[in-house]
Design an enzyme around this catalytic site. Structure first.
Site, mmCIF file in Angstrom:
data_model
loop_
_atom_site.group_PDB
_atom_site.id
_atom_site.type_symbol
_atom_site.label_atom_id
_atom_site.label_comp_id
_atom_site.label_asym_id
_atom_site.label_seq_id
_atom_site.Cartn_x
_atom_site.Cartn_y
_atom_site.Cartn_z
ATOM 1 N N SER A 85 9.092 21.783 -20.979
ATOM 2 C CA SER A 85 10.054 22.174 -21.843
ATOM 3 C C SER A 85 9.647 23.084 -23.125
ATOM 4 O O SER A 85 9.412 24.222 -22.677
ATOM 5 C CB SER A 85 10.122 20.532 -22.758
ATOM 6 O OG SER A 85 11.742 20.967 -23.892
ATOM 7 N N ASP B 299 14.071 24.726 -21.210
ATOM 8 C CA ASP B 299 14.198 24.095 -19.879
ATOM 9 C C ASP B 299 15.763 23.690 -20.061
ATOM 10 O O ASP B 299 16.653 23.123 -19.819
ATOM 11 C CB ASP B 299 13.698 22.795 -19.449
ATOM 12 C CG ASP B 299 13.971 22.230 -20.711
ATOM 13 O OD1 ASP B 299 13.210 21.911 -21.643
ATOM 14 O OD2 ASP B 299 13.789 19.970 -20.491
#
Length: 446
Positions: A102, A243
């Site tokens: 992420s 992401d």
């Protein structure tokens, strides 16, 4: 989740080459997941990843493990997390796997799973995979091995899905947008979505090299976006994380919106359209100003534990549709089954084009109370939050602010940091108390 050996709040995550983020473990994880998932149905799993250099290594290892368990694998290549959730559903796959850390730096990575419904894997399945990981790895007979294919049109499919979440009656024509993709998984998707809907798009953070994801760009570092928006005279700036499940916004003056302000605009637009579908779920980190603004609108509000998984759990329990975090995770279950940065941006752009107002005007309905969060990194496994000296510092802060403030300390579920958050009416008090508590925590890390 505390009794888990491998899975954290958002899958398995850590530094590449250490702990569980190694090719050997990824292969074992693929095999264990395959053994559990093969009992369910279609025996097909799709895999997407962000742009980290380690993604190639982990993807290959997962592929080998899944194949050894007898599952077929469909590879998406670089693809945002919400795209994997969507494509898992459309391809009727057993599960979707995302290789991403992420918003973390390139040297971290992670592996997380989506169910066939495009939601985070439930606790029962995660526990079953953990149990399988404790057993020796095997291999099915050769004729039963899984095959791997590549879905070449995955990006195009997801671009069309995103565009379907913007009203056909509207266009982005006349808007100038700066889009920052954090050198991450949305680099080849987000610019196309907004330009195909009619906007003039200027891109930054769209040149991934495997090592620059989230480095000075994206939702966690807005300075370059703020500068570019002012420099080119854009109407607004859109920042996604590595992401693609987080969104942060910058208005035409170059000022950043808090994630709570973004959520507020989405909530008010849904309310006007009659599509809110109940109340709103925030987290313990959600600004008190957001809660007060919803109270003015007579919209029910509840707080979940931090993390989109917990927001989703409360949404499901309440039967509501909209929730989010001030970090920029926005969930709108009318549009996708997980947080989706591009779709959230399109909901904001819908509000702008419908109302004729800009971000500065749309955010006026709520006032953020002063809030400061200080991240303190730690290396040992001590329970720092419940250390007597830390507890005393918190008591001192709470007594000092009385009913005009609150304190929240929590361990991050995705990186080794203690988050010290103080919120209150008086900004000077907020800063003072947050710094004092953070210093006490830091002193224990020496």
């Amino acid at each position: 989740m505390s009794n888990r050996k491998y899975f954290g709040t958002d899958g398995v995550r850590g530094k590449v080459g250490e702990g569980h983020i190694t090719p050997a473990f990824a292969m074992r994880l693929g095999y264990a997941a395959g053994k559990v998932l093969a009992k369910i149905g279609t025996r097909k799993v799709i895999i997407g990843k962000d742009t980290r250099i380690s993604g190639y290594m982990l993807e290959s290892a997962l592929e080998a493990g899944l194949s050894a368990a007898g599952l077929d694998i469909a590879l998406l290549g670089p693809m945002p997390t919400p795209a994997v959730a969507y494509l898992t559903r459309t391809f009727r796959a057993e599960a979707g796997i995302v290789i991403s850390a992420s918003h973390n730096p390139y040297y971290d990575n992670g592996i997380k799973f989506f169910s066939a419904d495009g939601t985070k894997l439930d606790d029962q399945l995660e526990m079953a995979i953990e149990a399988e990981l404790e057993k020796p790895m095997g291999c099915v007979e050769s004729e039963l091995l899984g095959k791997a294919t590549r879905i070449d049109d995955a990006a195009g499919r997801y671009i069309e899905f995103c565009k379907s979440n913007f009203p056909n009656s509207l266009s982005l024509h006349g808007l100038k947008l700066v889009v920052d993709c954090a050198h991450g998984a949305t680099y080849h998707i987000a610019p196309a979505v907004f330009s195909e809907l009619g906007a003039e798009v200027i891109t930054i953070g769209c040149e991934p090299n495997g090592l620059n994801i989230n480095d000075g760009y994206g939702a966690t570092d807005l300075a370059n976006l703020q500068k570019k928006v002012v420099e080119v005279g854009a109407d607004l700036g859109i920042a996604l994380d590595g992401d693609g499940d987080r969104l942060m916004l910058v208005d035409h003056n170059g000022d950043a919106l808090d994630g709570d302000e973004t959520l507020y605009i989405i909530v008010t637009e849904a309310l006007k359209s009659g599509k809110l579908g109940g109340g709103v779920v925030g987290t313990k980190m959600t600004n008190l100003g957001f809660e007060l603004a919803l109270k003015e609108l007579n919209v029910p509000f509840v707080r979940a534990d931090v993390g989109d998984r917990h927001v989703m759990e409360v949404l499901a329990a309440k039967g509501w549709k909209v929730g989010g975090e001030n970090s920029g995770h926005i969930i709108s279950l009318d549009h996708n089954t997980t947080g989706d940065g591009i779709v959230a941006a399109l909901l904001i752009l819908t509000a702008i084009q419908k109302s004729g107002l800009n971000l500065v005007e749309l955010r006026q309905g709520m006032t953020l109370l002063p809030q400061l969060m200080i991240n303190v990194r730690y290396q040992n496994g001590r329970d720092l939050i419940n250390d007597p000296s830390v507890l005393q510092a918190v008591v001192d802060a709470e007594q000092g602010m009385g009913d005009d403030g609150r304190v929240l300390l929590r361990k991050s579920g995705t990186e080794p940091v203690i988050r010290v958050m103080v919120e209150g009416v008086n900004q000077a008090d907020v800063i003072s108390h947050a710094e004092k508590i953070a210093e006490v925590v830091k002193s224990l890390c020496q």
